[in-house]
Motif scaffolding. Structure first.
Motif, PDB file in Angstrom:
ATOM      1  N   LEU A 109      70.217  16.104  43.876  1.00 34.14           N
ATOM      2  CA  LEU A 109      69.721  15.797  42.541  1.00 34.14           C
ATOM      3  C   LEU A 109      68.558  14.825  42.656  1.00 34.14           C
ATOM      4  O   LEU A 109      68.594  13.878  43.444  1.00 34.14           O
ATOM      5  N   GLY A 110      67.546  15.080  41.842  1.00 39.83           N
ATOM      6  CA  GLY A 110      66.404  14.181  41.825  1.00 39.83           C
ATOM      7  C   GLY A 110      66.471  13.243  40.635  1.00 39.83           C
ATOM      8  O   GLY A 110      66.685  13.675  39.510  1.00 39.83           O
ATOM      9  N   LEU A 111      66.313  11.950  40.883  1.00 41.47           N
ATOM     10  CA  LEU A 111      66.366  10.967  39.809  1.00 41.47           C
ATOM     11  C   LEU A 111      65.043  10.214  39.752  1.00 41.47           C
ATOM     12  O   LEU A 111      64.552   9.726  40.776  1.00 41.47           O
ATOM     13  N   ILE A 112      64.473  10.155  38.546  1.00 41.51           N
ATOM     14  CA  ILE A 112      63.265   9.350  38.375  1.00 41.51           C
ATOM     15  C   ILE A 112      63.385   8.498  37.121  1.00 41.51           C
ATOM     16  O   ILE A 112      64.116   8.846  36.186  1.00 41.51           O
ATOM     17  N   GLU A 113      62.647   7.363  37.146  1.00 43.57           N
ATOM     18  CA  GLU A 113      62.516   6.521  35.956  1.00 43.57           C
ATOM     19  C   GLU A 113      61.034   6.524  35.569  1.00 43.57           C
ATOM     20  O   GLU A 113      60.162   6.363  36.421  1.00 43.57           O
ATOM     21  N   ALA A 167      61.614   6.879  42.018  1.00 41.43           N
ATOM     22  CA  ALA A 167      62.093   8.227  42.352  1.00 41.43           C
ATOM     23  C   ALA A 167      62.993   8.134  43.577  1.00 41.43           C
ATOM     24  O   ALA A 167      62.662   7.420  44.534  1.00 41.43           O
ATOM     25  N   ASN A 168      64.117   8.798  43.549  1.00 40.19           N
ATOM     26  CA  ASN A 168      65.014   8.760  44.705  1.00 40.19           C
ATOM     27  C   ASN A 168      64.605   9.836  45.716  1.00 40.19           C
ATOM     28  O   ASN A 168      63.788  10.717  45.412  1.00 40.19           O
ATOM     29  N   PRO A 169      65.157   9.804  46.918  1.00 40.02           N
ATOM     30  CA  PRO A 169      64.778  10.809  47.936  1.00 40.02           C
ATOM     31  C   PRO A 169      65.049  12.241  47.479  1.00 40.02           C
ATOM     32  O   PRO A 169      64.324  13.155  47.865  1.00 40.02           O
ATOM     33  N   GLY A 170      66.089  12.425  46.670  1.00 43.10           N
ATOM     34  CA  GLY A 170      66.401  13.768  46.174  1.00 43.10           C
ATOM     35  C   GLY A 170      65.273  14.344  45.349  1.00 43.10           C
ATOM     36  O   GLY A 170      64.969  15.542  45.432  1.00 43.10           O
ATOM     37  N   PHE A 171      64.622  13.501  44.540  1.00 44.76           N
ATOM     38  CA  PHE A 171      63.514  13.988  43.719  1.00 44.76           C
ATOM     39  C   PHE A 171      62.315  14.343  44.602  1.00 44.76           C
ATOM     40  O   PHE A 171      61.621  15.329  44.351  1.00 44.76           O
ATOM     41  N   SER A 172      62.085  13.547  45.632  1.00 44.02           N
ATOM     42  CA  SER A 172      60.992  13.859  46.572  1.00 44.02           C
ATOM     43  C   SER A 172      61.240  15.200  47.237  1.00 44.02           C
ATOM     44  O   SER A 172      60.312  15.986  47.456  1.00 44.02           O
ATOM     45  N   LEU A 173      62.530  15.481  47.543  1.00 44.32           N
ATOM     46  CA  LEU A 173      62.869  16.722  48.221  1.00 44.32           C
ATOM     47  C   LEU A 173      62.590  17.938  47.343  1.00 44.32           C
ATOM     48  O   LEU A 173      61.988  18.916  47.793  1.00 44.32           O
ATOM     49  N   GLU A 207      53.256   9.166  46.683  1.00 38.77           N
ATOM     50  CA  GLU A 207      52.434  10.086  45.901  1.00 38.77           C
ATOM     51  C   GLU A 207      52.872  10.152  44.445  1.00 38.77           C
ATOM     52  O   GLU A 207      52.111  10.582  43.574  1.00 38.77           O
ATOM     53  N   LEU A 208      54.095   9.736  44.162  1.00 36.24           N
ATOM     54  CA  LEU A 208      54.634   9.863  42.811  1.00 36.24           C
ATOM     55  C   LEU A 208      54.457   8.606  41.965  1.00 36.24           C
ATOM     56  O   LEU A 208      54.186   8.695  40.760  1.00 36.24           O
ATOM     57  N   LEU A 209      54.643   7.433  42.561  1.00 31.78           N
ATOM     58  CA  LEU A 209      54.637   6.197  41.786  1.00 31.78           C
ATOM     59  C   LEU A 209      53.334   6.019  41.010  1.00 31.78           C
ATOM     60  O   LEU A 209      52.242   6.155  41.554  1.00 31.78           O
ATOM     61  N   GLY A 210      53.489   5.728  39.703  1.00 34.33           N
ATOM     62  CA  GLY A 210      52.345   5.487  38.834  1.00 34.33           C
ATOM     63  C   GLY A 210      51.732   6.736  38.248  1.00 34.33           C
ATOM     64  O   GLY A 210      50.878   6.657  37.356  1.00 34.33           O
ATOM     65  N   LYS A 211      52.161   7.919  38.718  1.00 38.52           N
ATOM     66  CA  LYS A 211      51.598   9.162  38.197  1.00 38.52           C
ATOM     67  C   LYS A 211      52.345   9.588  36.927  1.00 38.52           C
ATOM     68  O   LYS A 211      53.510   9.279  36.725  1.00 38.52           O
ATOM     69  N   ASN A 212      51.616  10.333  36.068  1.00 38.91           N
ATOM     70  CA  ASN A 212      52.232  10.881  34.861  1.00 38.91           C
ATOM     71  C   ASN A 212      53.013  12.138  35.262  1.00 38.91           C
ATOM     72  O   ASN A 212      52.457  13.072  35.836  1.00 38.91           O
ATOM     73  N   VAL A 266      58.427  24.404  36.213  1.00 39.61           N
ATOM     74  CA  VAL A 266      57.506  23.446  36.833  1.00 39.61           C
ATOM     75  C   VAL A 266      56.881  24.095  38.066  1.00 39.61           C
ATOM     76  O   VAL A 266      57.257  25.196  38.464  1.00 39.61           O
ATOM     77  N   ARG A 267      55.921  23.357  38.675  1.00 40.41           N
ATOM     78  CA  ARG A 267      55.350  23.766  39.958  1.00 40.41           C
ATOM     79  C   ARG A 267      55.476  22.602  40.920  1.00 40.41           C
ATOM     80  O   ARG A 267      55.159  21.465  40.575  1.00 40.41           O
ATOM     81  N   ASN A 268      55.955  22.877  42.146  1.00 41.49           N
ATOM     82  CA  ASN A 268      56.085  21.811  43.137  1.00 41.49           C
ATOM     83  C   ASN A 268      54.759  21.579  43.861  1.00 41.49           C
ATOM     84  O   ASN A 268      53.726  22.167  43.488  1.00 41.49           O
ATOM     85  N   LYS A 269      54.772  20.757  44.881  1.00 39.62           N
ATOM     86  CA  LYS A 269      53.536  20.384  45.574  1.00 39.62           C
ATOM     87  C   LYS A 269      52.844  21.595  46.203  1.00 39.62           C
ATOM     88  O   LYS A 269      51.612  21.644  46.293  1.00 39.62           O
ATOM     89  N   LEU A 270      53.666  22.609  46.606  1.00 37.92           N
ATOM     90  CA  LEU A 270      53.107  23.811  47.229  1.00 37.92           C
ATOM     91  C   LEU A 270      52.594  24.820  46.204  1.00 37.92           C
ATOM     92  O   LEU A 270      52.082  25.876  46.557  1.00 37.92           O
TER      93      LEU A 270
END
Length: 797
Positions: free
Chosen positions: A180-184, A194-200, A208-213, A245-249
């Motif tokens: 599970l991915g968790l973000i605030e 963001a936890n490691p699950g969300f990065s996965l 790459e995620l912090l501060g982004k919309n 959604v679309r992931n990084k790839l």
């Protein structure tokens, strides 16, 4: 976590705060206690100590108790007298004694005025309790010291702390290992954590995620959805939703998001927390299932269409076959011809039974089989079953016993035809798989509830039975115990499956008790509402003397069916005019008047539905219309009624049902059904007469055929008597058994009451190879009586 804690303790910090507050109160109390001057009222001091809800005690430097309050007695289970002879170390759990002694020696050595310590003790009953103890060190006159202790039972608190710790470890483990991915995010939807699950699942690193919309990073569409969710969070609303959604790839994925508002310490909303689950595979499966569902629905629709067409295409010619055979049976036939007709009738009825079973199963699986509830007498249903099955039982030389004692004139509300079908299936099955003995149908009524009776049917046979392991397969379609059973006894294996589904539809139960080569008992229990006898539909609606005197318009495109229906109707006094399709029927109705219309549904030029609509709407006629349909599906039958038809009869139709339907519509006051006379061993009118043909005459309406049966009996008996005597003389009991078994049905059919038990006794003794004087006497009685019957029959010719 809160589910494991008291109502006033919700989290670990609160527990710790609670403990600190309690400890502070101990110190305050101790402080107040040590400030009491010796000259103050000692009784007041003792009263405070005795009423305290905390444990208070004193001990000297050696650890001996010098004072204990009642709470100490209550907790430890020891009396004050017992405690004052003990050291405090006597109560401490053995593995903790050295640790606790060392702690208080250190307090004495360092002269610490106050300490706090937690340790386990054992009560008098051996129960372990944990204490949180504050100890005050005091110096007495002469240099002696004294310990004053104030303690509370902290066992429950420690249990909660342990649970909190276990839960904390558990949830940390789950969060660490789950996908599970968790973000605030803040109010502007900028990612704060963001936890490691969300990065996965997203493919992005934390940096790459912090501060982004979040919406700008992942969404290509559905941004309006996210905007609405942000507004909901500001209103304090939590919910769950799915989004593409679309992931990084750049791969399209589906996430399920559980979102909730995030609050700061002041209770203000600072953003939101989202837990994300990748459900892409689930969505793929969902799409595949939708495609498969669409295919299945299309297939089911095609199957229903096929079955409807098959029903029509098979039933229509079968109606002609059965009708023509019936009409042929009324002719003056030679014996050989009558035998051919009889065999053809049996074969056609078997074909109809197979077709009906297939269609019943199809309707059940399609959910189209509904129960037709009406008021009926249960004894009529059971009598019908006996009447229908009696001939089959006699053909195999079996007894068919039916107990109507408890049924009497009881009336119920339900589907009598389906109950009859259930009993016919079960009794017919028992007869099929029984070669010797008999089949018995009993009915028990539980009237405990005056509005609903519990009715139990028992069908018992002495047949081949079944293995224990086969019982679970009994109600499956096309199931028989082994191929040899199918070859020997025949059948499609559908009857028990239909029976089970019908009983289930009636919310009843069925139980089977069977043993290989020992027979079977089947128990059915139904709960039926008690009915009203005045509302019972008559079972025999055929008019007196067979006169109908009605003018009938027969609308049917099949020549055979028209011929069958015309012969039947004309035999009962009807004037019949024919039309080959609905268009011709309309033309005839515009010119002539009729009493009733028999309307086929599927015809060229104009079908029965369109013709009926025109009769009702264009001609404004209320003429009774009966549908003749080869299709027994609920949807078509409902359409018949909705379009304006008054009744329907399925093809191949039963002659009585067709005539009854016509008579009901032409005569609203339906005559009372004639009572069905039970077959009993009644004495014949002539006391010297050894036989009674009343039962045979009732079963076979054709007098010529009755005469033929008598001739067959006479010819067989003349051959059998010398054969059975010869076999017995040669001690060939196997042949005696076969001959007795062969003549037994004829004796029952001819109503030779005096030999009914005798022939069965001979059969049983010979089968068991038990020769005796009694068997010889029984054989003499059998042969002598049969010879006398032959003489009486010869005199009456």
């Amino acid at each position: 976590m809160a589910a494991y804690l008291p109502e006033d303790i919700a989290s670990l910090p609160e527990v710790m705060a609670f403990t600190e507050a309690v400890n502070k109160s101990y110190f305050d109390f101790e402080k107040r206690a040590t400030q009491v001057e010796p000259e103050q009222d000692d009784s007041r001091y003792r009263k405070i100590l005795e009423k305290s809800s905390e444990i208070i005690y004193k001990s000297n430097a050696d650890g001996l108790f010098t004072f204990v309050n009642p709470m100490a007695e209550k907790l430890t289970g020891y009396t004050e007298k017992e405690l004052l002879t003990m050291r405090y170390t006597d109560l401490i759990r053995k593995d903790k004694v050295e640790e606790v002694v060392a702690f208080y020696k250190d307090q004495l050595r360092e002269k610490k005025l106050s300490t706090y310590y937690e340790f386990p003790l054992l009560t008098k009953t051996g129960e372990e309790r944990w204490l949180g103890q504050s100890v005050q060190l005091s110096e007495l006159a002469g240099g002696a010291v004294e310990f004053t202790a104030l303690a509370i039972d902290i066992t429950t608190r420690l249990v909660y702390q342990k649970r909190i710790q276990l839960l904390k470890e558990k949830y940390e483990s789950i969060i660490t290992n789950m996908n599970l991915g968790l973000i605030e995010v803040d109010i502007e939807e900028r990612i704060q954590y963001a936890n490691p699950g969300f990065s996965l699942i997203s493919g992005y690193s934390l940096e790459e995620l912090l501060g982004k919309n979040a919406s700008d990073v992942f969404l290509r569409k559905d941004k309006e959805v996210i905007k609405r969710k942000i507004e909901d969070r500001l209103q304090g609303v939590s919910d769950m939703y799915e989004v593409a959604v679309r992931n990084k790839l750049g791969e399209e994925r589906w996430w399920m998001i559980s979102g909730a508002p995030n609050y700061n310490e002041q209770g203000n909303i600072t953003g939101s927390i989202g837990i994300h689950l990748d459900i892409t595979e689930h969505k793929k499966l969902e799409r595949e299932l939708a495609i498969q569902k669409e295919k299945a629905e299309h297939s089911a629709k095609a199957q229903a269409t096929f079955l409807a067409n098959m029903s029509h295409e098979i039933r229509t010619p079968l109606n002609g076959i059965i009708g023509m055979i019936r009409e042929l049976s009324y002719e003056n036939l030679q014996d050989k011809q009558r035998k051919y007709v009889s065999n053809a009738s049996v074969a056609s009825q078997h074909l109809l039974s197979v077709l009906n079973n297939v269609l019943d199963i199809s309707k059940i699986e399609a959910g189209e089989l509904n129960l037709d509830k009406h008021h009926f007498q249960m004894k009529d249903v059971v009598r019908d079953v006996k009447s229908i099955m009696l001939v089959r039982a006699r053909e195999k030389g079996l007894l068919l016993g039916v107990d109507l004692h408890e049924i009497k004139d009881l009336v119920y509300q339900g589907d009598a035809s389906r109950i009859r079908q259930i009993l016919l299936n079960l009794v017919g099955n028992s007869i099929k798989f029984t070669d010797e003995g008999g089949v018995y149908l009993d009915c028990k009524i539980d009237k405990t509830d005056p509005l609903n009776h519990h009715i139990t049917f028992l069908v018992e046979d002495t047949g081949i039975g079944m293995e224990e392991g086969y019982k679970s397969q009994l109600f499956k379609k096309f199931s028989q115990e082994d191929s040899s059973v199918s070859r020997k006894y025949g059948g499609t294996g559908l009857g028990m499956a239909i029976t089970y589904e019908l009983i289930h539809l009636m919310k009843g139960t069925i139980e089977v008790d069977s043993h290989k080569n020992k027979g079977t008992i089947i128990k059915i229990t139904l709960s039926l509402p008690v009915g009203d006898k005045s509302k019972v539909d008559p079972l025999e609606l055929k008019p007196e003397h067979g006169e109908m005197n009605a003018k009938v318009l027969l609308v049917e495109d099949n020549e055979f069916n028209r011929a069958v229906a015309r012969n039947t109707l004309e035999r009962f006094g009807c004037e019949v005019e024919e039309a080959e399709n609905g268009k011709l029927a309309i033309e005839l109705l515009e010119k002539n008047s009729y009493d009733i219309v028999l309307m086929d549904l599927q015809m060229p030029v104009m079908d029965g539905f369109e013709a009926t609509r025109l009769i009702r709407e264009k001609l404004k006629s209320n003429l009774p219309i009966i549908a003749l349909t080869a299709n027994a599906f609920k949807s078509e039958l409902e359409q018949c009624i909705n379009i304006g038809m008054n009744d329907y009869v399925t093809k191949p139709y039963d002659e009585e049902k067709l005539l009854a339907a016509i008579y009901q519509l032409l005569h609203k006051d339906v005559p009372v059904a004639k009572p069905v006379i039970e077959e009993t061993a009644k004495p014949v009118s002539d006391p010297d007469k050894l036989y009674d043909l009343s039962v045979l005459s009732k079963q076979i309406a054709n007098p010529e055929y009755v005469k033929k049966m008598i001739t067959i009996f006479s010819d067989q008996t003349r051959e059998l008597v010398p054969e059975i005597r010869k076999a017995y003389a040669q001690n060939d009991l196997a042949t005696v058994y076969k001959l007795a078994h062969r003549v037994k049905p004829s004796i029952d059919g001819m109503g030779i009451i005096s030999l009914k038990e005798t022939v069965r006794a001979i059969e049983l003794a010979a089968h068991k190879n038990q020769n005796s004087e009694q068997l010889e006497q029984q054989l003499d009685a059998l042969c002598n009586t049969l010879n006398k019957v032959l003489e009486q029959l010869a005199r009456e010719k």
